[in-house]
Enzyme design. Sequence first.
Site, PDB file in Angstrom:
ATOM      1  N   TYR A  99       1.598   8.984 -10.332  1.00 43.15           N
ATOM      2  CA  TYR A  99       2.023  10.377 -10.178  1.00 43.15           C
ATOM      3  C   TYR A  99       3.480  10.618 -10.596  1.00 43.15           C
ATOM      4  O   TYR A  99       3.992  11.710 -10.374  1.00 43.15           O
ATOM      5  CB  TYR A  99       1.820  10.814  -8.709  1.00 43.15           C
ATOM      6  CG  TYR A  99       0.360  10.794  -8.304  1.00 43.15           C
ATOM      7  CD1 TYR A  99      -0.467  11.886  -8.542  1.00 43.15           C
ATOM      8  CD2 TYR A  99      -0.203   9.668  -7.696  1.00 43.15           C
ATOM      9  CE1 TYR A  99      -1.809  11.859  -8.191  1.00 43.15           C
ATOM     10  CE2 TYR A  99      -1.544   9.632  -7.351  1.00 43.15           C
ATOM     11  CZ  TYR A  99      -2.340  10.725  -7.597  1.00 43.15           C
ATOM     12  OH  TYR A  99      -3.672  10.697  -7.269  1.00 43.15           O
ATOM     13  N   LYS A 141      14.865   5.094 -11.078  1.00 38.53           N
ATOM     14  CA  LYS A 141      13.781   5.123 -10.080  1.00 38.53           C
ATOM     15  C   LYS A 141      14.002   4.022  -9.032  1.00 38.53           C
ATOM     16  O   LYS A 141      13.845   4.254  -7.827  1.00 38.53           O
ATOM     17  CB  LYS A 141      12.406   4.967 -10.758  1.00 38.53           C
ATOM     18  CG  LYS A 141      11.264   5.058  -9.746  1.00 38.53           C
ATOM     19  CD  LYS A 141       9.867   4.938 -10.350  1.00 38.53           C
ATOM     20  CE  LYS A 141       8.830   4.861  -9.233  1.00 38.53           C
ATOM     21  NZ  LYS A 141       7.480   4.516  -9.687  1.00 38.53           N
ATOM     22  N   ASP A 177       0.872  -1.171   0.000  1.00 37.36           N
ATOM     23  CA  ASP A 177       0.000   0.000   0.000  1.00 37.36           C
ATOM     24  C   ASP A 177       0.909   1.221   0.000  1.00 37.36           C
ATOM     25  O   ASP A 177       1.841   1.319   0.801  1.00 37.36           O
ATOM     26  CB  ASP A 177      -0.941   0.019   1.206  1.00 37.36           C
ATOM     27  CG  ASP A 177      -2.140   0.905   0.911  1.00 37.36           C
ATOM     28  OD1 ASP A 177      -2.853   0.643  -0.084  1.00 37.36           O
ATOM     29  OD2 ASP A 177      -2.360   1.897   1.638  1.00 37.36           O
TER      30      ASP A 177
END
Length: 193
Positions: free
Chosen positions: A153, A174, A71
């Site tokens: 995002y 990333k 999450d």
Amino acid sequence: MNKPLLLSTNNKGKLKEYRDILAPKGYLIYCPSDLGIEIEVEETGKTFRENSLLKAQALSEYVNIPVIADDSGLCIDALDDFPGLYSARYASSLGGYPSAYEDLNKKLQGKDRKAHFHCCICLLEKDKKPLYFEGDCPGEILSEPKGSNGFGYDPIFFSTELNKAFGEASEQEKDAVSHRAKAIAKLSIYLCL
Ligand code: ITT
């Protein structure tokens, strides 16, 4: 030998990142659809931990192998950590990410743009208590999207560690600094113990 882990997600962007980071360490990451299982979890938790546990529990009923669930969300300081837990639901309530980028930009007019991504992984193994592994990555919200790499995002998140938007970062870049990579690093230390 390849060790199997079942990732309780319907998000293809997350799944790819888990596979990219954990495959070289000898893990085979499966998702519910690989097993023909459909899961739709109502995320009623009040924290990232609670929601990650709900997602892991929903899948652990089906299998004996360890289940992990993620999450995560974008937390913006000036908006009291909004959209946070609601990151996915907020974007879909507006009809998609481009509208969410615009809406966040409006909300941030004249405000500080400091933000971070947070990731909580829940590991659930048979007859064991759930364990949690968390990671954050710092950044700022851009007034316009930059690049189209990643998911969610990423195009409006300027990573202060990379000095570029996640939307412009390669997968390897990333994965070197992301909230998810930091949480996965802790999980993989535990799994090697
Ligand atoms: P599952 O619950 O099926 O795993 P989800 O996308 O609904 O998929 P979350 O409830 O954890 O997962 O919401 C996470 C949202 O936060 C995600 O959909 C994005 O909007 C945002 N997010 C999280 N990590 C991100 C990342 O690395 N890059 C961009 N956006 C991210």
